[in-house]
Write an enzyme that holds these catalytic residues in place. Structure first.
Site, PDB file in Angstrom:
ATOM      1  N   CYS A 110       0.843  -1.197   0.000  1.00 14.41           N
ATOM      2  CA  CYS A 110       0.000   0.000   0.000  1.00 14.41           C
ATOM      3  C   CYS A 110       0.882   1.253   0.000  1.00 14.41           C
ATOM      4  CB  CYS A 110      -0.972  -0.055   1.171  1.00 14.41           C
ATOM      5  SG  CYS A 110      -2.349   1.108   1.045  1.00 14.41           S
ATOM      6  N   HIS A 129      -3.529  -5.181   0.092  1.00  9.07           N
ATOM      7  CA  HIS A 129      -2.989  -5.819   1.309  1.00  9.07           C
ATOM      8  C   HIS A 129      -3.082  -7.338   1.151  1.00  9.07           C
ATOM      9  CE1 HIS A 129      -2.340  -2.402   4.087  1.00  9.07           C
ATOM     10  NE2 HIS A 129      -3.202  -1.808   3.276  1.00  9.07           N
ATOM     11  N   GLU A 161      -1.643  -9.666   2.777  1.00 11.66           N
ATOM     12  CA  GLU A 161      -1.713 -10.390   4.052  1.00 11.66           C
ATOM     13  C   GLU A 161      -3.139 -10.489   4.567  1.00 11.66           C
ATOM     14  OE1 GLU A 161      -1.635  -6.169   4.783  1.00 11.66           O
ATOM     15  OE2 GLU A 161      -0.257  -7.424   3.644  1.00 11.66           O
TER      16      GLU A 161
END
Length: 236
Positions: A107, A209, A211
């Protein structure tokens, strides 16, 4: 096998006197076989951190890269900044890239990677380019549009060439890619969703993102797995 040491930059809440990091970053590094090392903002210790690490993740957060870093005056559409955090991350990122350390920018970390290579950002996608739909509502982990992967890119080697559903929560984005920066994914409206530095063994930035999105599509986990493997390879 010893786990490679993966640095994770932290956010800070000065009003509450604490550092913060979503647990998903730590979980993703552990799942990929790395050892998460959390990095407080200590410019005087940047060299010591770098000597300790096998790879670096520059994490995201709810703040903007100061436009002064890419040669533009701040406009009203630019959001809040965190100069202390950004200065620390910039120094650490530049040193990591110079040392050819594997790097993943997430990001705002991707945006900073572009800026340190001399690129620019849209201070606000709506104000600067009349582009909407990149600040999704909750739940933030749920993919909201596709990223179209550039064939032959390092990103394509990791996640495959098929469009990848991504979670998109940002109002800034890469405008002009910096020196040696390859755009490796775009949203359907053309907004840059991923970049990489082909002159380095592993230097990838993604606007989303992974994750958080990995629970919806396991291909996202390949980014952290690739980073940890690159850290192992660098050790050799």
């Amino acid at each position: 096998m010893t786990r490679p040491r993966i640095g994770l930059t932290l956010d800070a809440d000065p009003a509450r006197g604490r550092y913060e990091l979503p647990a998903g970053y730590v979980d993703a590094v552990l799942l990929a076989g790395g050892l998460p090392i959390l990095l407080p903002h200590a410019p005087q210790a940047a060299g010591a951190y770098l000597a300790l690490l096998d790879a670096l993740v520059v994490t995201g957060g709810a703040f903007d890269v100061p436009p002064e870093l890419y040669g533009e005056p701040r406009r009203s559409a630019c959001g809040p900044t965190k100069p202390e955090r950004t200065a620390f991350e910039k120094d650490l990122l530049e040193a990591a890239l110079a040392a050819r350390l594997p790097v993943l920018g997430v990001c705002g970390g991707m945006q900073l990677m572009n800026v340190v290579r001399g690129g620019t950002l849209y201070q606000d996608l709506v104000a600067d380019a009349d582009l909407r739909g990149h600040e999704q509502p909750a739940p933030k982990d749920l993919p909201s549009h596709e990223a179209r992967i550039t064939p032959g890119s390092h990103l394509a080697a990791l996640v495959g060439g098929a469009p990848l559903p991504v979670n998109s929560t940002h109002h800034q984005a890469v405008r002009e890619p910096g020196a040696g920066v390859l755009v490796s994914a775009r949203a359907p409206d053309g907004v840059v969703e991923a970049i990489e530095l082909p002159d380095l063994p592993f230097a990838i930035g993604v606007q989303w993102h992974p994750e958080a999105a990995a629970r919806h599509d396991p291909r996202h986990a390949a980014l952290y797995a690739g980073l940890v493997q690159a850290a192992r390879d660098a050790r050799r």
